[in-house]
Write a protein that holds these residues in place. Structure first.
Motif, short mmCIF file in Angstrom:
data_model
loop_
_atom_site.label_atom_id
_atom_site.label_comp_id
_atom_site.label_asym_id
_atom_site.label_seq_id
_atom_site.Cartn_x
_atom_site.Cartn_y
_atom_site.Cartn_z
N CYS A 283 0.86 -1.17 0.00
CA CYS A 283 0.00 0.00 0.00
C CYS A 283 0.90 1.23 0.00
CB CYS A 283 -0.89 -0.03 1.25
SG CYS A 283 -1.74 1.52 1.58
N ALA A 284 0.79 2.03 -1.06
CA ALA A 284 1.70 3.17 -1.22
C ALA A 284 1.56 4.17 -0.06
CB ALA A 284 1.44 3.86 -2.55
N PHE A 285 0.37 4.24 0.49
CA PHE A 285 0.13 5.17 1.61
C PHE A 285 0.91 4.71 2.85
CE2 PHE A 285 -2.71 7.12 4.88
CZ PHE A 285 -2.66 8.43 4.43
N ASN A 286 0.90 3.40 3.11
CA ASN A 286 1.73 2.86 4.20
C ASN A 286 3.20 3.18 3.94
OD1 ASN A 286 -0.63 1.65 5.02
ND2 ASN A 286 0.03 -0.45 4.68
N ASP A 287 3.64 2.88 2.70
CA ASP A 287 5.06 3.06 2.36
C ASP A 287 5.51 4.50 2.59
OD1 ASP A 287 5.04 0.42 1.54
OD2 ASP A 287 4.78 0.91 -0.59
N LEU A 288 4.64 5.43 2.20
CA LEU A 288 4.97 6.85 2.36
C LEU A 288 5.28 7.17 3.82
CD1 LEU A 288 5.00 9.75 1.08
CD2 LEU A 288 2.58 9.90 1.72
N HIS A 289 4.45 6.62 4.71
CA HIS A 289 4.62 6.93 6.14
C HIS A 289 5.78 6.15 6.76
CE1 HIS A 289 0.73 8.74 5.36
NE2 HIS A 289 1.00 9.53 6.39
N ALA A 290 6.01 4.93 6.27
CA ALA A 290 7.20 4.20 6.72
C ALA A 290 8.45 4.99 6.33
CB ALA A 290 7.22 2.81 6.09
N MET A 291 8.42 5.52 5.10
CA MET A 291 9.57 6.27 4.59
C MET A 291 9.86 7.49 5.46
SD MET A 291 11.54 5.62 2.13
CE MET A 291 12.89 6.36 1.28
N MET A 292 8.82 8.17 5.93
CA MET A 292 9.03 9.34 6.80
C MET A 292 9.83 8.93 8.04
SD MET A 292 5.26 11.04 6.84
CE MET A 292 4.34 11.19 5.31
N ALA A 293 9.45 7.80 8.63
CA ALA A 293 10.16 7.34 9.84
C ALA A 293 11.60 6.96 9.51
CB ALA A 293 9.42 6.15 10.45
N PHE A 294 11.80 6.26 8.38
CA PHE A 294 13.15 5.82 8.02
C PHE A 294 14.07 7.03 7.75
CE2 PHE A 294 11.09 1.74 6.14
CZ PHE A 294 10.89 1.26 7.42
N VAL A 295 13.54 7.99 7.00
CA VAL A 295 14.34 9.18 6.67
C VAL A 295 14.59 10.00 7.94
CG1 VAL A 295 14.35 11.36 5.39
CG2 VAL A 295 13.60 9.25 4.27
N GLY A 296 13.55 10.18 8.74
CA GLY A 296 13.70 10.97 9.97
C GLY A 296 14.72 10.36 10.92
N ALA A 297 14.79 9.02 10.91
CA ALA A 297 15.74 8.33 11.80
C ALA A 297 17.12 8.20 11.17
CB ALA A 297 15.19 6.94 12.13
N GLY A 298 17.24 8.63 9.90
CA GLY A 298 18.53 8.46 9.21
C GLY A 298 18.82 7.01 8.88
N ARG A 299 17.77 6.18 8.77
CA ARG A 299 17.95 4.76 8.45
C ARG A 299 17.96 4.56 6.93
NH1 ARG A 299 16.98 0.73 12.25
NH2 ARG A 299 17.75 -0.56 10.55
N ARG A 300 19.09 4.90 6.30
CA ARG A 300 19.17 4.79 4.84
C ARG A 300 19.05 3.34 4.38
NH1 ARG A 300 23.52 9.31 2.71
NH2 ARG A 300 22.60 11.03 3.87
N ASP A 301 19.46 2.40 5.26
CA ASP A 301 19.34 0.98 4.88
C ASP A 301 17.87 0.61 4.66
OD1 ASP A 301 18.90 1.49 7.64
OD2 ASP A 301 19.32 -0.59 8.18
N LEU A 302 17.01 1.02 5.61
CA LEU A 302 15.59 0.69 5.48
C LEU A 302 14.95 1.47 4.34
CD1 LEU A 302 14.67 0.60 9.29
CD2 LEU A 302 14.65 -1.35 7.72
N ALA A 303 15.35 2.73 4.17
CA ALA A 303 14.81 3.54 3.08
C ALA A 303 15.15 2.92 1.73
CB ALA A 303 15.37 4.97 3.16
N SER A 304 16.37 2.41 1.58
CA SER A 304 16.77 1.78 0.31
C SER A 304 16.00 0.50 0.07
CB SER A 304 18.27 1.45 0.33
OG SER A 304 19.01 2.61 0.49
N ARG A 305 15.79 -0.27 1.14
CA ARG A 305 15.02 -1.52 0.98
C ARG A 305 13.58 -1.21 0.57
NH1 ARG A 305 15.75 -4.39 6.52
NH2 ARG A 305 13.86 -5.44 5.81
N LEU A 306 13.02 -0.15 1.14
CA LEU A 306 11.63 0.20 0.80
C LEU A 306 11.53 0.60 -0.67
CD1 LEU A 306 9.16 2.25 2.94
CD2 LEU A 306 9.40 2.75 0.53
#
Ligand SMILES: [Fe+2]
Length: 390
Positions: A283-306
């Protein structure tokens, strides 16, 4: 009306647990299975979609009435990620039986996921003439109508419909939610804060819906520049782990981040809770919000996987989420990642290039506003950089 459906309509307790209890109590009841499968499909969680598939398999072995068979057809369409087709089937069911609250509530939710409030409004407007005061569920129908009205911009009618619902059931969470949106869209922030705040004791048993109403109150605080109050609400009222609660958590933290508020370890905690969903691309809406958390936390590993998971999803051209991800979800994820890397011009460019159908990512106007806010913040940061360099 079953307890599960009543709880679902009232945003109360744990409707899925009630549905499963009903199935255990009556294993041959098609209705009980239909409610369970429908609630699983409403969750936006791909793990539940698989479980809904198992319930579907059981349902195919039961004797069904024509209406139950139509519900099963809608469930099949939703399992295939063809939620617009599922809505069409629910509309056929409702044309025959405007009191089928399962069909109505599920179709309204799917149209929310599809960013299609006009369809929500047409549906509730068609149903209402068949409803009268005293019928169980009438306040929910009015509240769904109120929500659709406000998403379509008719705020006065929305508020009137919500208050009619509250006159029937003062605890109706959906009606409170519709009023929260009216206040937000009309900029009645202080009033909204007071109105919702004085009623918060009425929705203490509303699970994720309670969190979402607190999110609305926190949003008023953010818009009034009262960031400490918004953070306090986050800390005390928004710590749930369900997907909808994680969406609200990200949506609030990201707005505070854009406003330059220091958030300590809150993004890290949110990113940890989002991590199991990083590669869902369901669900792109879920992904968008997951991405906010990953970017905010500086988790580039999770952002790249997403982003890699979204790229794989786009390569598989079927289901509603294909277009949502291709047109909006993936470019928005890339924009947030660019923002996190400090590439503000690129982030603003990607967000500016989102097509006019960006609302098809789903959610409400108030929720999707975060894309405009991010674009404005990226443009402002870029402009500051240019001034410094000059
Ligand atoms: Fe909302």
């Amino acid at each position: 009306m079953s307890k599960a459906l009543a709880d679902f309509l009232a945003s109360r307790g744990d409707p899925l647990a009630a549905a499963r209890a009903a199935v255990r109590a009556a294993p041959e009841s098609a209705t009980a299975h239909l409610v369970e499968a429908s609630l699983l499909l409403c969750s936006r969680d791909r793990r539940n979609i698989e479980k809904a598939g198992w319930v579907y398999a059981k349902l195919t072995k039961l004797q069904l009435t024509p209406k139950e068979a139509a519900h099963l057809k809608a469930i099949r369409a939703a399992l295939d990620e063809e939620v617009a087709a599922a809505c069409e089937i629910y509309d056929e069911i409702l044309a025959e039986d405007p009191h089928d609250l399962l069909a109505l509530a599920v179709a309204q939710l799917y149209d929310y996921y599809l960013g299609n409030p006009e369809s929500q409004l047409r549906r509730t407007a068609r149903m209402l003439p068949a409803w009268r005061g005293g019928m169980p569920g009438y306040s929910s129908v009015l509240a769904m109508h109120a929500y659709a009205l406000q998403e379509c911009g008719d705020y006065e009618a929305a508020q009137a419909a919500a208050h009619r619902a509250l006159a029937l059931d003062p605890r109706d969470v959906r009606a409170h939610h519709a009023v929260a949106h009216v206040m937000e869209m009309q900029g009645r922030l202080e009033e909204g804060m007071r109105w919702l705040g004085t009623r918060s004791a009425l929705w203490s048993d509303a699970g994720g819906a309670t969190t979402h109403l607190w999110w609305h109150i926190a949003l008023y605080h953010v818009e009034l520049g009262r960031y400490a109050q918004a953070v306090a609400i986050y800390d005390h009222r928004m710590q749930g782990d369900s997907l909808s609660e994680l969406i609200d958590a990200s949506a609030l933290l990201w707005r505070l981040h854009l406003a330059g508020v220091g958030l300590g370890g809150r993004f890290h905690s949110a990113a940890t809770r989002w991590a199991p969903y990083a590669e869902d691309a369901y669900c792109a809406f879920n992904d968008l919000h997951a991405m906010m958390a990953f970017v905010g936390a500086g988790r580039r590993d999770l952002a790249s996987r997403l982003i890699a998971a979204q790229e794989r999803r786009v390569a598989r051209p079927s289901g509603a989420n294909h277009d949502m991800t291709r047109l909006v979800g993936l470019p928005a994820s890339r924009a947030l990642a660019a923002y996190g890397r400090g590439e503000f011009a690129f982030a603003a460019q990607l967000l500016r290039a989102l097509p006019p159908v960006a609302h098809r990512i789903g959610g409400s106007h108030a929720q999707r506003d975060v894309l405009h806010l991010t674009r404005a913040a990226a443009a402002a940061r870029r402009s500051t950089e240019l001034k410094r360099a000059a």
